[in-house]
Each structure stands twice: as structure tokens, then as C-alpha cells.
Motif scaffolding. Structure first.
Motif, mmCIF file in Angstrom:
data_model
loop_
_atom_site.group_PDB
_atom_site.id
_atom_site.type_symbol
_atom_site.label_atom_id
_atom_site.label_comp_id
_atom_site.label_asym_id
_atom_site.label_seq_id
_atom_site.Cartn_x
_atom_site.Cartn_y
_atom_site.Cartn_z
ATOM 1 N N ARG A 39 -7.885 0.712 -7.828
ATOM 2 C CA ARG A 39 -9.115 0.643 -7.033
ATOM 3 C C ARG A 39 -8.966 -0.226 -5.785
ATOM 4 N N ASP A 40 -8.343 -1.406 -5.881
ATOM 5 C CA ASP A 40 -8.224 -2.252 -4.696
ATOM 6 C C ASP A 40 -7.351 -1.593 -3.631
ATOM 7 N N TRP A 41 -6.344 -0.867 -4.037
ATOM 8 C CA TRP A 41 -5.500 -0.165 -3.069
ATOM 9 C C TRP A 41 -6.184 1.097 -2.561
ATOM 10 N N GLU A 42 -7.032 1.683 -3.372
ATOM 11 C CA GLU A 42 -7.861 2.803 -2.923
ATOM 12 C C GLU A 42 -8.727 2.360 -1.744
ATOM 13 N N GLN A 43 -9.306 1.175 -1.844
ATOM 14 C CA GLN A 43 -10.135 0.648 -0.765
ATOM 15 C C GLN A 43 -9.315 0.386 0.495
ATOM 16 N N GLU A 44 -8.114 -0.148 0.336
ATOM 17 C CA GLU A 44 -7.242 -0.384 1.496
ATOM 18 C C GLU A 44 -6.894 0.932 2.190
ATOM 19 N N ALA A 45 -6.531 1.930 1.411
ATOM 20 C CA ALA A 45 -6.216 3.237 1.990
ATOM 21 C C ALA A 45 -7.427 3.791 2.730
ATOM 22 N N GLY A 46 -8.617 3.593 2.165
ATOM 23 C CA GLY A 46 -9.841 4.062 2.803
ATOM 24 C C GLY A 46 -10.102 3.368 4.131
ATOM 25 N N LEU A 92 0.844 -1.193 0.000
ATOM 26 C CA LEU A 92 0.000 0.000 0.000
ATOM 27 C C LEU A 92 0.882 1.247 0.000
ATOM 28 N N GLY A 93 1.930 1.220 0.801
ATOM 29 C CA GLY A 93 2.856 2.345 0.856
ATOM 30 C C GLY A 93 3.498 2.652 -0.487
ATOM 31 N N LYS A 94 3.834 1.620 -1.246
ATOM 32 C CA LYS A 94 4.417 1.841 -2.572
ATOM 33 C C LYS A 94 3.451 2.625 -3.468
ATOM 34 N N HIS A 95 2.180 2.259 -3.397
ATOM 35 C CA HIS A 95 1.184 2.978 -4.200
ATOM 36 C C HIS A 95 1.002 4.405 -3.691
ATOM 37 N N LEU A 96 0.965 4.555 -2.370
ATOM 38 C CA LEU A 96 0.821 5.903 -1.804
ATOM 39 C C LEU A 96 2.007 6.784 -2.188
ATOM 40 N N ALA A 114 -5.230 10.239 8.380
ATOM 41 C CA ALA A 114 -6.480 9.897 7.688
ATOM 42 C C ALA A 114 -6.694 10.798 6.473
ATOM 43 N N ALA A 115 -6.469 12.079 6.642
ATOM 44 C CA ALA A 115 -6.656 13.019 5.532
ATOM 45 C C ALA A 115 -5.678 12.723 4.391
ATOM 46 N N ILE A 116 -4.449 12.400 4.725
ATOM 47 C CA ILE A 116 -3.450 12.072 3.698
ATOM 48 C C ILE A 116 -3.851 10.802 2.960
ATOM 49 N N LEU A 117 -4.284 9.793 3.712
ATOM 50 C CA LEU A 117 -4.705 8.540 3.084
ATOM 51 C C LEU A 117 -5.900 8.756 2.160
ATOM 52 N N ARG A 118 -6.810 9.614 2.551
ATOM 53 C CA ARG A 118 -7.968 9.908 1.692
ATOM 54 C C ARG A 118 -7.535 10.630 0.411
ATOM 55 N N ARG A 119 -6.562 11.533 0.526
ATOM 56 C CA ARG A 119 -6.050 12.196 -0.681
ATOM 57 C C ARG A 119 -5.401 11.170 -1.619
ATOM 58 N N GLY A 120 -4.641 10.261 -1.028
ATOM 59 C CA GLY A 120 -4.026 9.216 -1.847
ATOM 60 C C GLY A 120 -5.057 8.321 -2.503
ATOM 61 N N ALA A 121 -6.084 7.945 -1.745
ATOM 62 C CA ALA A 121 -7.138 7.081 -2.278
ATOM 63 C C ALA A 121 -7.898 7.763 -3.413
ATOM 64 N N ALA A 122 -8.052 9.065 -3.327
ATOM 65 C CA ALA A 122 -8.814 9.809 -4.332
ATOM 66 C C ALA A 122 -8.014 10.100 -5.596
ATOM 67 N N GLU A 123 -6.721 9.916 -5.541
ATOM 68 C CA GLU A 123 -5.861 10.195 -6.693
ATOM 69 C C GLU A 123 -6.205 9.226 -7.832
ATOM 70 N N TRP A 124 -6.345 9.724 -9.023
ATOM 71 C CA TRP A 124 -6.790 8.907 -10.158
ATOM 72 C C TRP A 124 -5.833 7.773 -10.491
ATOM 73 N N ARG A 125 -4.568 7.917 -10.126
ATOM 74 C CA ARG A 125 -3.586 6.869 -10.436
ATOM 75 C C ARG A 125 -3.605 5.715 -9.439
ATOM 76 N N MET A 126 -4.336 5.857 -8.342
ATOM 77 C CA MET A 126 -4.383 4.798 -7.327
ATOM 78 C C MET A 126 -5.275 3.654 -7.822
ATOM 79 N N GLY A 161 7.580 0.027 4.857
ATOM 80 C CA GLY A 161 8.090 -1.324 5.080
ATOM 81 C C GLY A 161 9.006 -1.448 6.270
ATOM 82 N N SER A 162 9.244 -0.352 6.974
ATOM 83 C CA SER A 162 10.161 -0.403 8.116
ATOM 84 C C SER A 162 9.457 -0.254 9.461
#
Length: 104
Positions: free
Chosen positions: A78-85, A25-29, A64-76, A47-48
Motif C-alpha cells: 500500500r505505501d508503495w502503491e501511494q508513491e506510484a500514484g 519503488l522500482g523494485k516493487h514495480l 503514468a498509465a504504467i505506474l497506475r497499473r503497477g499501483a493497482a496490482e494486488w501484490r503492490m 536505480g541508474s
């Protein structure tokens, strides 16, 4: 290694994920977030992370706000968007309760 994240949505009020899943998830974020946002959450998702971790409610709200911004990014993806959410929801629940967000 499994990591239990408090204030989650399962039967026990946790999100349980492997360290590998959290790192992936971190790699995608890292790929979709601005560098300042990534720097603010890197210690949890690069990973550390070494458990146990206790995150104060104010920082949980920021994460939480950062994770939501990452989830909303068009390049994320969908399955990782859900994990971030799910992680964002857990962080918000901890902050709403005024409780530490814990990772064990």
C-alpha cells in the motif's frame, strides 16, 4: 541524492524523493508489472537514472498509465502503491499541460 520531479503535489509543484526511494519503488514495480511495462520505465526506476531527465508529454502519459497499473496490482504494498500514484499524477499533470516532465 534528492531528485525533484516536476508537476508534483508539494508546495513547489514537485515530488522530491531520494534516488534510493525511487529505486526501491522500482523494485516493487519490477516485481508486479509485466516485463514489457517494466522495460518501458526501467530507465527511470532501476536505480541508474542520471538527472536531469526531460520526458516529453506523450511518454509521460504512457508512464503514468504504467505506474497506475503497477499501483493497482494486488501484490503492490500500500505505501508503495501511494508513491506510484504520486508519480503517475505528476506525469499526467505534465502531459495534460503539454509540458515536459522533468527530473532534476
Amino acid at each position: 541524492m534528492g531528485i525533484n520531479v516536476s508537476h508534483g503535489s508539494d508546495l513547489y509543484g514537485e515530488e522530491r524523493r531520494s534516488a534510493t526511494t525511487i529505486h526501491n519503488l522500482g523494485k516493487h514495480l519490477a516485481n508486479v508489472l509485466p516485463s514489457g511495462d517494466w522495460a518501458a520505465i526501467r530507465d527511470l526506476f532501476d536505480g541508474s537514472v542520471s538527472t536531469p531527465v526531460t520526458i516529453e508529454p506523450g511518454r509521460a502519459r504512457v508512464i503514468a498509465a504504467i505506474l497506475r497499473r503497477g499501483a493497482a496490482e494486488w501484490r503492490m504494498p500500500r505505501d508503495w502503491e501511494q508513491e506510484a500514484g504520486l508519480f503517475a499524477d505528476a506525469a499526467d499533470r505534465a502531459a495534460d499541460a503539454g509540458q515536459p516532465w522533468t527530473w532534476t
